[in-house]
Design a protein around this motif. Structure first.
Motif, PDB file in Angstrom:
ATOM      1  N   ASN A 129      88.985  29.753 -12.615  1.00  0.00           N
ATOM      2  CA  ASN A 129      88.346  28.809 -11.694  1.00  0.00           C
ATOM      3  C   ASN A 129      88.484  27.372 -12.187  1.00  0.00           C
ATOM      4  OD1 ASN A 129      87.550  30.862  -9.994  1.00  0.00           O
ATOM      5  ND2 ASN A 129      85.525  31.093 -10.936  1.00  0.00           N
ATOM      6  N   ALA A 130      88.317  27.183 -13.494  1.00  0.00           N
ATOM      7  CA  ALA A 130      88.447  25.839 -14.059  1.00  0.00           C
ATOM      8  C   ALA A 130      89.878  25.330 -13.924  1.00  0.00           C
ATOM      9  CB  ALA A 130      88.021  25.848 -15.526  1.00  0.00           C
ATOM     10  N   SER A 131      90.869  26.220 -14.125  1.00  0.00           N
ATOM     11  CA  SER A 131      92.276  25.814 -14.018  1.00  0.00           C
ATOM     12  C   SER A 131      92.629  25.407 -12.595  1.00  0.00           C
ATOM     13  CB  SER A 131      93.188  26.959 -14.477  1.00  0.00           C
ATOM     14  OG  SER A 131      93.008  27.224 -15.844  1.00  0.00           O
ATOM     15  N   VAL A 132      92.124  26.156 -11.615  1.00  0.00           N
ATOM     16  CA  VAL A 132      92.398  25.822 -10.210  1.00  0.00           C
ATOM     17  C   VAL A 132      91.837  24.447  -9.878  1.00  0.00           C
ATOM     18  CG1 VAL A 132      91.855  26.443  -7.823  1.00  0.00           C
ATOM     19  CG2 VAL A 132      92.549  28.214  -9.451  1.00  0.00           C
ATOM     20  N   THR A 133      90.632  24.177 -10.346  1.00  0.00           N
ATOM     21  CA  THR A 133      90.013  22.869 -10.092  1.00  0.00           C
ATOM     22  C   THR A 133      90.840  21.749 -10.707  1.00  0.00           C
ATOM     23  OG1 THR A 133      87.819  23.890 -10.056  1.00  0.00           O
ATOM     24  CG2 THR A 133      87.919  21.508 -10.425  1.00  0.00           C
ATOM     25  N   ARG A 134      91.330  21.969 -11.934  1.00  0.00           N
ATOM     26  CA  ARG A 134      92.139  20.941 -12.595  1.00  0.00           C
ATOM     27  C   ARG A 134      93.435  20.684 -11.834  1.00  0.00           C
ATOM     28  NH1 ARG A 134      89.910  23.149 -17.489  1.00  0.00           N
ATOM     29  NH2 ARG A 134      91.476  24.787 -17.548  1.00  0.00           N
ATOM     30  N   LEU A 135      94.101  21.750 -11.405  1.00  0.00           N
ATOM     31  CA  LEU A 135      95.372  21.593 -10.695  1.00  0.00           C
ATOM     32  C   LEU A 135      95.184  20.850  -9.375  1.00  0.00           C
ATOM     33  CD1 LEU A 135      97.000  25.079 -11.361  1.00  0.00           C
ATOM     34  CD2 LEU A 135      97.767  22.872 -12.246  1.00  0.00           C
ATOM     35  N   ARG A 136      94.100  21.139  -8.673  1.00  0.00           N
ATOM     36  CA  ARG A 136      93.836  20.422  -7.422  1.00  0.00           C
ATOM     37  C   ARG A 136      93.647  18.935  -7.685  1.00  0.00           C
ATOM     38  NH1 ARG A 136      89.510  24.709  -4.819  1.00  0.00           N
ATOM     39  NH2 ARG A 136      91.044  26.144  -3.887  1.00  0.00           N
ATOM     40  N   SER A 137      92.899  18.626  -8.732  1.00  0.00           N
ATOM     41  CA  SER A 137      92.645  17.225  -9.061  1.00  0.00           C
ATOM     42  C   SER A 137      93.939  16.496  -9.402  1.00  0.00           C
ATOM     43  CB  SER A 137      91.668  17.147 -10.242  1.00  0.00           C
ATOM     44  OG  SER A 137      91.531  15.824 -10.696  1.00  0.00           O
ATOM     45  N   VAL A 138      94.806  17.150 -10.192  1.00  0.00           N
ATOM     46  CA  VAL A 138      96.066  16.522 -10.582  1.00  0.00           C
ATOM     47  C   VAL A 138      96.996  16.389  -9.381  1.00  0.00           C
ATOM     48  CG1 VAL A 138      98.119  16.817 -12.005  1.00  0.00           C
ATOM     49  CG2 VAL A 138      95.883  17.249 -12.982  1.00  0.00           C
ATOM     50  N   GLY A 139      96.926  17.332  -8.447  1.00  0.00           N
ATOM     51  CA  GLY A 139      97.727  17.226  -7.233  1.00  0.00           C
ATOM     52  C   GLY A 139      97.358  15.998  -6.417  1.00  0.00           C
ATOM     53  N   VAL A 140      96.068  15.724  -6.312  1.00  0.00           N
ATOM     54  CA  VAL A 140      95.608  14.522  -5.607  1.00  0.00           C
ATOM     55  C   VAL A 140      96.119  13.267  -6.310  1.00  0.00           C
ATOM     56  CG1 VAL A 140      93.568  13.182  -4.964  1.00  0.00           C
ATOM     57  CG2 VAL A 140      93.571  15.669  -4.667  1.00  0.00           C
ATOM     58  N   LEU A 141      96.085  13.277  -7.653  1.00  0.00           N
ATOM     59  CA  LEU A 141      96.581  12.136  -8.426  1.00  0.00           C
ATOM     60  C   LEU A 141      98.063  11.890  -8.136  1.00  0.00           C
ATOM     61  CD1 LEU A 141      96.576  10.000 -10.685  1.00  0.00           C
ATOM     62  CD2 LEU A 141      96.864  11.873 -12.329  1.00  0.00           C
ATOM     63  N   SER A 142      98.878  12.948  -8.153  1.00  0.00           N
ATOM     64  CA  SER A 142     100.314  12.796  -7.896  1.00  0.00           C
ATOM     65  C   SER A 142     100.566  12.186  -6.522  1.00  0.00           C
ATOM     66  CB  SER A 142     101.012  14.159  -7.986  1.00  0.00           C
ATOM     67  OG  SER A 142     100.999  14.642  -9.295  1.00  0.00           O
ATOM     68  N   HIS A 143      99.799  12.635  -5.530  1.00  0.00           N
ATOM     69  CA  HIS A 143      99.966  12.103  -4.169  1.00  0.00           C
ATOM     70  C   HIS A 143      99.644  10.610  -4.135  1.00  0.00           C
ATOM     71  CE1 HIS A 143     100.023  12.035   0.186  1.00  0.00           C
ATOM     72  NE2 HIS A 143      98.818  11.465   0.181  1.00  0.00           N
ATOM     73  N   GLU A 144      98.584  10.211  -4.803  1.00  0.00           N
ATOM     74  CA  GLU A 144      98.193   8.795  -4.793  1.00  0.00           C
ATOM     75  C   GLU A 144      99.224   7.938  -5.520  1.00  0.00           C
ATOM     76  OE1 GLU A 144      94.465   6.053  -6.348  1.00  0.00           O
ATOM     77  OE2 GLU A 144      94.085   8.104  -5.634  1.00  0.00           O
ATOM     78  N   GLN A 145      99.771   8.449  -6.632  1.00  0.00           N
ATOM     79  CA  GLN A 145     100.791   7.681  -7.363  1.00  0.00           C
ATOM     80  C   GLN A 145     102.076   7.562  -6.548  1.00  0.00           C
ATOM     81  OE1 GLN A 145     100.800   9.978 -10.998  1.00  0.00           O
ATOM     82  NE2 GLN A 145      99.481   8.512 -12.059  1.00  0.00           N
ATOM     83  N   SER A 146     102.439   8.625  -5.825  1.00  0.00           N
ATOM     84  CA  SER A 146     103.629   8.570  -4.969  1.00  0.00           C
ATOM     85  C   SER A 146     103.455   7.522  -3.875  1.00  0.00           C
ATOM     86  CB  SER A 146     103.891   9.943  -4.348  1.00  0.00           C
ATOM     87  OG  SER A 146     104.169  10.901  -5.343  1.00  0.00           O
ATOM     88  N   GLU A 147     102.264   7.468  -3.297  1.00  0.00           N
ATOM     89  CA  GLU A 147     102.003   6.469  -2.258  1.00  0.00           C
ATOM     90  C   GLU A 147     102.080   5.055  -2.826  1.00  0.00           C
ATOM     91  OE1 GLU A 147      98.299   7.306  -0.317  1.00  0.00           O
ATOM     92  OE2 GLU A 147      99.292   8.546   1.202  1.00  0.00           O
ATOM     93  N   ALA A 148     101.557   4.871  -4.043  1.00  0.00           N
ATOM     94  CA  ALA A 148     101.608   3.545  -4.667  1.00  0.00           C
ATOM     95  C   ALA A 148     103.052   3.100  -4.870  1.00  0.00           C
ATOM     96  CB  ALA A 148     100.864   3.571  -6.001  1.00  0.00           C
ATOM     97  N   LEU A 149     103.920   4.019  -5.313  1.00  0.00           N
ATOM     98  CA  LEU A 149     105.335   3.682  -5.512  1.00  0.00           C
ATOM     99  C   LEU A 149     106.017   3.396  -4.176  1.00  0.00           C
ATOM    100  CD1 LEU A 149     106.293   6.326  -8.231  1.00  0.00           C
ATOM    101  CD2 LEU A 149     106.135   3.855  -8.562  1.00  0.00           C
ATOM    102  N   ALA A 150     105.689   4.188  -3.149  1.00  0.00           N
ATOM    103  CA  ALA A 150     106.305   3.991  -1.830  1.00  0.00           C
ATOM    104  C   ALA A 150     105.946   2.637  -1.241  1.00  0.00           C
ATOM    105  CB  ALA A 150     105.873   5.112  -0.887  1.00  0.00           C
ATOM    106  N   GLU A 151     104.783   2.120  -1.600  1.00  0.00           N
ATOM    107  CA  GLU A 151     104.341   0.822  -1.087  1.00  0.00           C
ATOM    108  C   GLU A 151     104.798  -0.338  -1.968  1.00  0.00           C
ATOM    109  OE1 GLU A 151     100.152   1.249  -0.786  1.00  0.00           O
ATOM    110  OE2 GLU A 151     100.244   2.721   0.856  1.00  0.00           O
ATOM    111  N   GLY A 152     105.693  -0.051  -2.937  1.00  0.00           N
ATOM    112  CA  GLY A 152     106.236  -1.111  -3.773  1.00  0.00           C
ATOM    113  C   GLY A 152     105.491  -1.329  -5.074  1.00  0.00           C
ATOM    114  N   GLY A 153     104.545  -0.462  -5.380  1.00  0.00           N
ATOM    115  CA  GLY A 153     103.788  -0.600  -6.618  1.00  0.00           C
ATOM    116  C   GLY A 153     104.636  -0.303  -7.841  1.00  0.00           C
TER     117      GLY A 153
END
Length: 505
Positions: free
Chosen positions: A132-156
């Motif tokens: 259960n703890a591992s699933v929670t961690r993976l979900r959190s890191v998935g959200v982080l990856s999405h936000e970083q990808s968006e930042a790069l796409a916007e020229g960050g």
């Protein structure tokens, strides 16, 4: 949250077993458990991945001899197992002393379970919590990856990627370039500064991970976690952030042609050495003298190591360097020396300086022999890499002098292993039939005698023996060898057999 070994032992499902830590008690709160596994198989280590707490009823340990008990705990420690919990009171009245002694030597956790508990139920409860703890961690890191990808796409760039990491982990972080100059830093809104305890960030504290682009050291990402931080979540977030940072650096701070040429040069030397002319041309293109003596140095770490990032600072004192970073835990370097006449002595000083400089048990460094020109770089770097690849104890020491182990490397070549084993049997056959204690005593005495150049005074001093005791040992050994080999054609064969035996066992 992670589940530390300390927390697992106190878990309501395992606490009724009255666990008592016999060895490895230091740092239980920092030693993490990935999974619980139960087994009554003595050779279970190859079936494990590392990070498990192994539960056993101890039946097979009660029937095992002392050597098997020691080998059991050694194999678990080598596999990276978090610890072993052994049930006592049935066929096994107490945890065997040889096993405890072996575990204590490596600070490996051995836990005695003084009451019977159902291992299946314990594993089911604790493993469920871990999943259960591992699933929670993976979900959190998935959200982080999405936000970083968006930042790069916007020229960050680097700063925006780093800000996203800090928002998701609430942990201060910084990025440094290959010369340890600060590129960007970020901290949680409530934090007073960019580094630990509000200090300015530095590259040599915290959780550092090197970032390479096509083998070229480009930057270092460092996180500065609090004492109670979820380290596994931070490591996952750090790994995901590395990929985003590579894209940002390629866009705004790509490595130059010299860095790429340097990395390619070292890769060629590490590969097979079949392109000496290309090695020569690449070396000259980055300012290395073709006729200057060269030394290959290979380093690796078992985990994040600040020493790997600082290694080039020390090596560059001896000459111009070319560096390749094939993985975050490995660094390969060629050092082009300035002084041909003093090259051999300079290398001796380098080995001594590395030995004094290295402080982390996580890092192993091998130094190849000095070679006369850049075209021979593959010979030196290849020797260093071979030492790091060897599984025997001699090749795992902190700083390894590959030149000192030339005979061992030759004898342990796969094609020569059978002849090497035959050499050992031919020269030392009668010695090897002795009981373990006497055999090891005489072999150590002979090895020291040969290593000191047959100097009995120095041999006695090294072994802390009275001269008469040394003479008695040598007399016994010479009887089994058929006479003192010194000054005879057999001396070389006996010396090689002694060195080969020590590496083969």
């Amino acid at each position: 949250m992670l589940m530390s070994l300390e927390r697992v032992l106190a878990h309501p499902s395992l606490a009724p077993a009255e666990p008592r830590v016999l060895t490895g008690s230091r740092g239980l709160e920092r030693r993490t458990v990935r999974w619980l596994h139960s087994s009554e198989v003595l050779e279970v280590a190859p079936l494990l991945r590392g990070g498990e707490l192994l539960l056993t009823g101890g039946t097979m340990l009660a029937r095992a001899n002392e050597d098997e008990q020691r080998a059991y705990v050694r194999s678990l420690a080598a596999r990276g197992v978090a610890g072993v919990a052994i049930e006592t009171g049935g066929e096994l009245l107490e945890v065997p002393a040889p096993l405890v002694e072996e575990a204590a030597a490596t600070d490996f956790p051995v836990v005695e379970l003084r009451r019977v508990v159902p291992f299946v139920e314990v594993a089911e409860v604790i493993n469920g919590a871990l999943v259960n703890a591992s699933v929670t961690r993976l979900r959190s890191v998935g959200v982080l990856s999405h936000e970083q990808s968006e930042a790069l796409a916007e020229g960050g760039g680097v700063q925006e990627v780093l800000d996203a990491l800090v928002r998701h982990t609430s942990t201060a972080a910084a990025v440094f370039d290959a010369t340890d100059r600060l590129i960007a830093a970020s901290r949680p809104a409530e934090s007073p500064g960019g580094g630990p305890a509000g200090e300015a960030p530095t590259p040599f504290e915290g959780m550092g991970t090197g970032l390479t682009i096509r083998g070229v050291p480009a930057a270092t990402l460092v996180l500065y976690p609090d004492a109670d931080a979820d380290v596994e979540t931070l490591e996952l977030a750090q790994d995901r952030t590395i990929e985003a940072l590579k894209l940002a650096l390629l866009r705004f701070r790509p490595p130059g042609p010299r860095e790429f040429a340097s990395s390619e040069l070292v890769r060629l030397a590490a590969a097979d050495g079949t392109h000496p002319q290309r090695i020569r041309r690449l070396g000259m293109s980055i300012g290395l003298r073709a006729e200057a003596p060269v030394i290959g140095v290979a380093a690796r770490a078992t985990g994040p190591s600040a020493e790997l990032r600082r290694l080039d600072d020390l090596l560059s004192r001896y000459g111009r360097t070319a560096v390749d970073v094939p993985s975050p835990l490995a660094v390969h370097t060629l050092v082009s020396l300035r002084d041909r006449d003093g090259a051999a002595n300079l290398r001796t000083r380098l080995v001594a300086d590395l030995t004094a400089w290295r402080t982390s048990d996580r890092t192993a460094i091998a130094v190849g022999p000095v070679m006369p020109s850049l075209e021979d770089a593959a010979v030196s770097l290849g020797a260093a890499l071979e030492c790091l690849r060897r599984p025997t104890r001699a090749f795992r020491a902190g700083v390894v002098d590959a030149a000192e182990l030339s005979a061992e490397r030759l004898l342990l070549d796969n094609e020569l292993r059978v002849p090497a084993e035959r050499l050992v049997r031919e020269q030392l056959g009668l010695l090897l039939t002795l009981r373990d204690e006497e055999r090891d005593l005489l072999l150590t005495t002979l090895e020291t005698y040969f290593e000191t150049g047959f100097n009995k005074t120095r041999t006695a001093s090294r072994l802390h023996l009275q001269r008469q005791s040394l003479y008695a040992r040598l007399h016994r050994a010479f009887d089994l060898l058929g006479g003192d080999p010194v000054g005879t054609p057999r001396a070389l064969a006996v010396h090689l057999a002694l060195r080969a035996h020590r590496r083969l066992v």
